[in-house]
Write a protein that holds these residues in place. Sequence first.
Motif, PDB file in Angstrom:
ATOM      1  N   ILE A   3     114.053 -53.978  76.438  1.00  7.70           N
ATOM      2  CA  ILE A   3     113.869 -54.137  77.882  1.00  7.70           C
ATOM      3  C   ILE A   3     113.506 -52.800  78.535  1.00  7.70           C
ATOM      4  O   ILE A   3     112.564 -52.720  79.303  1.00  7.70           O
ATOM      5  CB  ILE A   3     115.154 -54.726  78.526  1.00  7.70           C
ATOM      6  N   SER A   6     109.995 -51.930  77.821  1.00  5.99           N
ATOM      7  CA  SER A   6     108.995 -52.672  78.589  1.00  5.99           C
ATOM      8  C   SER A   6     109.048 -52.291  80.062  1.00  5.99           C
ATOM      9  O   SER A   6     108.041 -52.297  80.748  1.00  5.99           O
ATOM     10  CB  SER A   6     109.194 -54.178  78.409  1.00  5.99           C
ATOM     11  N   LEU A   7     110.252 -51.922  80.509  1.00  8.56           N
ATOM     12  CA  LEU A   7     110.341 -51.483  81.905  1.00  8.56           C
ATOM     13  C   LEU A   7     109.573 -50.187  82.126  1.00  8.56           C
ATOM     14  O   LEU A   7     109.009 -49.952  83.180  1.00  8.56           O
ATOM     15  CB  LEU A   7     111.809 -51.291  82.300  1.00  8.56           C
ATOM     16  N   ILE A   9     107.009 -49.386  80.216  1.00  7.76           N
ATOM     17  CA  ILE A   9     105.588 -49.684  80.004  1.00  7.76           C
ATOM     18  C   ILE A   9     104.978 -50.323  81.249  1.00  7.76           C
ATOM     19  O   ILE A   9     103.851 -50.019  81.628  1.00  7.76           O
ATOM     20  CB  ILE A   9     105.405 -50.619  78.783  1.00  7.76           C
ATOM     21  N   ALA A  10     105.750 -51.212  81.893  1.00  4.57           N
ATOM     22  CA  ALA A  10     105.189 -51.957  83.012  1.00  4.57           C
ATOM     23  C   ALA A  10     104.631 -51.054  84.125  1.00  4.57           C
ATOM     24  O   ALA A  10     103.462 -51.199  84.490  1.00  4.57           O
ATOM     25  CB  ALA A  10     106.227 -52.922  83.575  1.00  4.57           C
ATOM     26  N   LEU A  13     101.524 -49.409  82.957  1.00 17.16           N
ATOM     27  CA  LEU A  13     100.359 -50.287  82.961  1.00 17.16           C
ATOM     28  C   LEU A  13      99.838 -50.507  84.375  1.00 17.16           C
ATOM     29  O   LEU A  13      98.637 -50.503  84.616  1.00 17.16           O
ATOM     30  CB  LEU A  13     100.721 -51.637  82.336  1.00 17.16           C
ATOM     31  N   LEU A  14     100.811 -50.682  85.284  1.00 12.89           N
ATOM     32  CA  LEU A  14     100.409 -50.877  86.676  1.00 12.89           C
ATOM     33  C   LEU A  14      99.632 -49.668  87.191  1.00 12.89           C
ATOM     34  O   LEU A  14      98.569 -49.788  87.778  1.00 12.89           O
ATOM     35  CB  LEU A  14     101.644 -51.094  87.551  1.00 12.89           C
ATOM     36  N   LEU A  16      98.054 -47.599  85.462  1.00 14.69           N
ATOM     37  CA  LEU A  16      96.777 -47.579  84.770  1.00 14.69           C
ATOM     38  C   LEU A  16      95.791 -48.509  85.477  1.00 14.69           C
ATOM     39  O   LEU A  16      94.621 -48.174  85.692  1.00 14.69           O
ATOM     40  CB  LEU A  16      96.992 -48.034  83.327  1.00 14.69           C
ATOM     41  N   THR A  17      96.312 -49.703  85.853  1.00 15.07           N
ATOM     42  CA  THR A  17      95.465 -50.674  86.537  1.00 15.07           C
ATOM     43  C   THR A  17      94.918 -50.094  87.827  1.00 15.07           C
ATOM     44  O   THR A  17      93.725 -50.152  88.090  1.00 15.07           O
ATOM     45  CB  THR A  17      96.272 -51.946  86.868  1.00 15.07           C
ATOM     46  N   GLY A  21      91.158 -49.134  88.848  1.00 16.48           N
ATOM     47  CA  GLY A  21      90.509 -49.611  90.064  1.00 16.48           C
ATOM     48  C   GLY A  21      89.953 -48.454  90.874  1.00 16.48           C
ATOM     49  O   GLY A  21      88.816 -48.479  91.318  1.00 16.48           O
ATOM     50  N   PRO A  29      78.636 -40.831  89.765  1.00 18.44           N
ATOM     51  CA  PRO A  29      77.819 -40.344  88.659  1.00 18.44           C
ATOM     52  C   PRO A  29      77.175 -39.021  89.042  1.00 18.44           C
ATOM     53  O   PRO A  29      77.073 -38.696  90.222  1.00 18.44           O
ATOM     54  CB  PRO A  29      76.764 -41.435  88.488  1.00 18.44           C
ATOM     55  N   ASP A  31      74.322 -37.669  89.408  1.00 19.17           N
ATOM     56  CA  ASP A  31      73.320 -37.447  90.444  1.00 19.17           C
ATOM     57  C   ASP A  31      73.461 -38.468  91.558  1.00 19.17           C
ATOM     58  O   ASP A  31      72.524 -38.763  92.247  1.00 19.17           O
ATOM     59  CB  ASP A  31      71.922 -37.464  89.853  1.00 19.17           C
ATOM     60  N   PRO A  33      73.791 -39.830  94.951  1.00 19.97           N
ATOM     61  CA  PRO A  33      73.511 -39.172  96.219  1.00 19.97           C
ATOM     62  C   PRO A  33      74.802 -38.966  96.995  1.00 19.97           C
ATOM     63  O   PRO A  33      75.669 -39.821  97.002  1.00 19.97           O
ATOM     64  CB  PRO A  33      72.614 -40.170  96.930  1.00 19.97           C
ATOM     65  N   SER A  34      74.918 -37.823  97.610  1.00 17.56           N
ATOM     66  CA  SER A  34      76.146 -37.516  98.319  1.00 17.56           C
ATOM     67  C   SER A  34      76.096 -38.029  99.749  1.00 17.56           C
ATOM     68  O   SER A  34      77.098 -38.208 100.376  1.00 17.56           O
ATOM     69  CB  SER A  34      76.352 -36.001  98.338  1.00 17.56           C
TER      70      SER A  34
ATOM     71  N   ALA B   7     109.769 -57.811  83.617  1.00 14.69           N
ATOM     72  CA  ALA B   7     109.008 -56.587  83.345  1.00 14.69           C
ATOM     73  C   ALA B   7     107.803 -56.903  82.455  1.00 14.69           C
ATOM     74  O   ALA B   7     106.700 -56.407  82.672  1.00 14.69           O
ATOM     75  CB  ALA B   7     109.905 -55.565  82.661  1.00 14.69           C
ATOM     76  N   ALA B  11     103.919 -56.542  83.193  1.00 14.62           N
ATOM     77  CA  ALA B  11     103.054 -55.797  82.276  1.00 14.62           C
ATOM     78  C   ALA B  11     101.841 -56.627  81.903  1.00 14.62           C
ATOM     79  O   ALA B  11     100.710 -56.145  81.901  1.00 14.62           O
ATOM     80  CB  ALA B  11     103.835 -55.413  81.020  1.00 14.62           C
ATOM     81  N   ALA B  14      99.494 -56.926  84.766  1.00 11.73           N
ATOM     82  CA  ALA B  14      98.754 -55.677  84.958  1.00 11.73           C
ATOM     83  C   ALA B  14      97.607 -55.574  83.962  1.00 11.73           C
ATOM     84  O   ALA B  14      96.492 -55.191  84.301  1.00 11.73           O
ATOM     85  CB  ALA B  14      99.699 -54.491  84.795  1.00 11.73           C
ATOM     86  N   LEU B  18      93.668 -55.448  84.676  1.00 10.31           N
ATOM     87  CA  LEU B  18      92.841 -54.379  84.117  1.00 10.31           C
ATOM     88  C   LEU B  18      91.586 -54.970  83.481  1.00 10.31           C
ATOM     89  O   LEU B  18      90.468 -54.514  83.704  1.00 10.31           O
ATOM     90  CB  LEU B  18      93.657 -53.614  83.079  1.00 10.31           C
ATOM     91  N   PHE B  87      66.006 -40.725 100.159  1.00 16.13           N
ATOM     92  CA  PHE B  87      66.230 -41.714  99.100  1.00 16.13           C
ATOM     93  C   PHE B  87      65.452 -43.004  99.267  1.00 16.13           C
ATOM     94  O   PHE B  87      65.320 -43.769  98.316  1.00 16.13           O
ATOM     95  CB  PHE B  87      67.723 -42.069  99.013  1.00 16.13           C
TER      96      PHE B  87
END
Lengths: 211, 265
Positions: A3, A6-7, A9-10, A13-14, A16-17, A21, A29, A31, A33-34, B7, B11, B14, B18, B87
């Motif tokens: 547990i 996983s707590l 990891i959760a 992962l969040l 990371l998500t 995003g 990228p 080039d 355009p700014s 949890a 996970a 999530a 992703l 552009f």
Amino acid sequence: MKISASLRIAPALLALTFAAGAVAADVTPHDAPSHDAALPGDSIYQIDVPLVDQDGHTLTLGERSGGPVVISMFYSTCPYMCPMIIDTIKRVDHALKANGRARLRVVMVSFDSANDTPPVLKASAVKHHVDFKRWTFARAEPDGVRSIAAALDIQYRALPDGSFNHSGVLTLLDAQGRIVARTEKLGEVDPEFLKAVVAQTQPSQGPKPAH
Amino acid sequence: MGSGNPAMRVARLALLLLIACAAQADAAEYMNLRGGKFASVLPADAKNADVVVAPFRLRTVPVTNAEFLAFVQAHPQWRRDRVAQVFAESRYLSQWADADTLGTNARPDQPVTQVSWFAARAYCQSENARLPFWNEWEFAAAADATHADARSDPTWRAGILAWYAQPNQPLAVIGGAANFYGVRDLHNLVWEWVDDFNALLVASDSRDQNDPDRLKFCGAGALAMRDLDHYAVLMRIAMLSSLKAANTTANLGFRCAKDGTGDNR
């Protein structure tokens, strides 16, 4: 045990998500355009291409200008045309009065991303006896080189032997990066182009040179 | 493994999110093309050499008005009322009713046109892709429904040419027949930007010319092309090389490409 693992990891992962995003939304990228609102819409400095100069310093296209710039493209192993491009810019340079010349910057961007490393650029610049205070020899990644050439309306293609076919163009940019003159005349000074450079480098134009 | 463990559920959710994010960025369909040695109408050495096309992936259809609308909504700096002039010229997206409305003159499933090279490039980057190189486009466009290279088939050539002979036709919608690679609409729908549009008509030898007039001519573009019977492809080259990166036209759209792995075909 499981547990707590996983707590741990959760949230990871969040995170990371959300990071994924954020990255997806924020991807800028090389080039991309700014769209810099402080610059005029027709400034080529809107193109945000990271360059590396002959000393290995990173810079953007407009970063070091602060005044008028003559910009062109070349590559170091180019046997005839590029030396002629550089020589033509030097002739323009020499045709200016000292105070005008002090205001002019020159930027040479290489087509050859693979070979024109900073030391190679440096050697090129030394060979041509340019004034390092005002001349920049720079490289960019291939994607960025294509963008700069597109903005300057310069054509080029790589050949299998490592050389390049390319058009020879000198472009004069004002202090804000707008194209004010352009010439394809090489080997001698184009009088119209010189006239435009003289006008741009007059003391009333742009900031005074730094001391 | 306690699937009811909150949890673990978080996970898993999530992870799903992703995957969904990644999938959304790649929603458009791409086909794998193996590439290889190819007899381009623009020889690699500007004389006679084949080009070598690396494995790549090509979007099956051109980018549509609906897709480009979603792009400008997500990237408002590309709206026609906000884009920097460097552009895109003033005709950019001018067939749309408004900066964020297609209106009656632009169907959602028509290929987007009146887009500049810079805008097309930015769109492809938003799809984690790039514009195809000319040789990639040419490689894919050499195929008919059953052959990888149908260019020696006079009937097929004539069919393609017929489209060019009827200018000012109303723009059709995407979804033409798939070619050998599963790619559609390379012919008979719209002209397309390529990443190296400014690489096509450079002189064959810009190195041993010391006369300024010849250099100038050289910059304007003389090129050794082969297979001059291939009018349809040559017309594409002539058109692309006449453009500047900020230009847009009513018949010019684009599709995107990615570097490939060479797994398929």
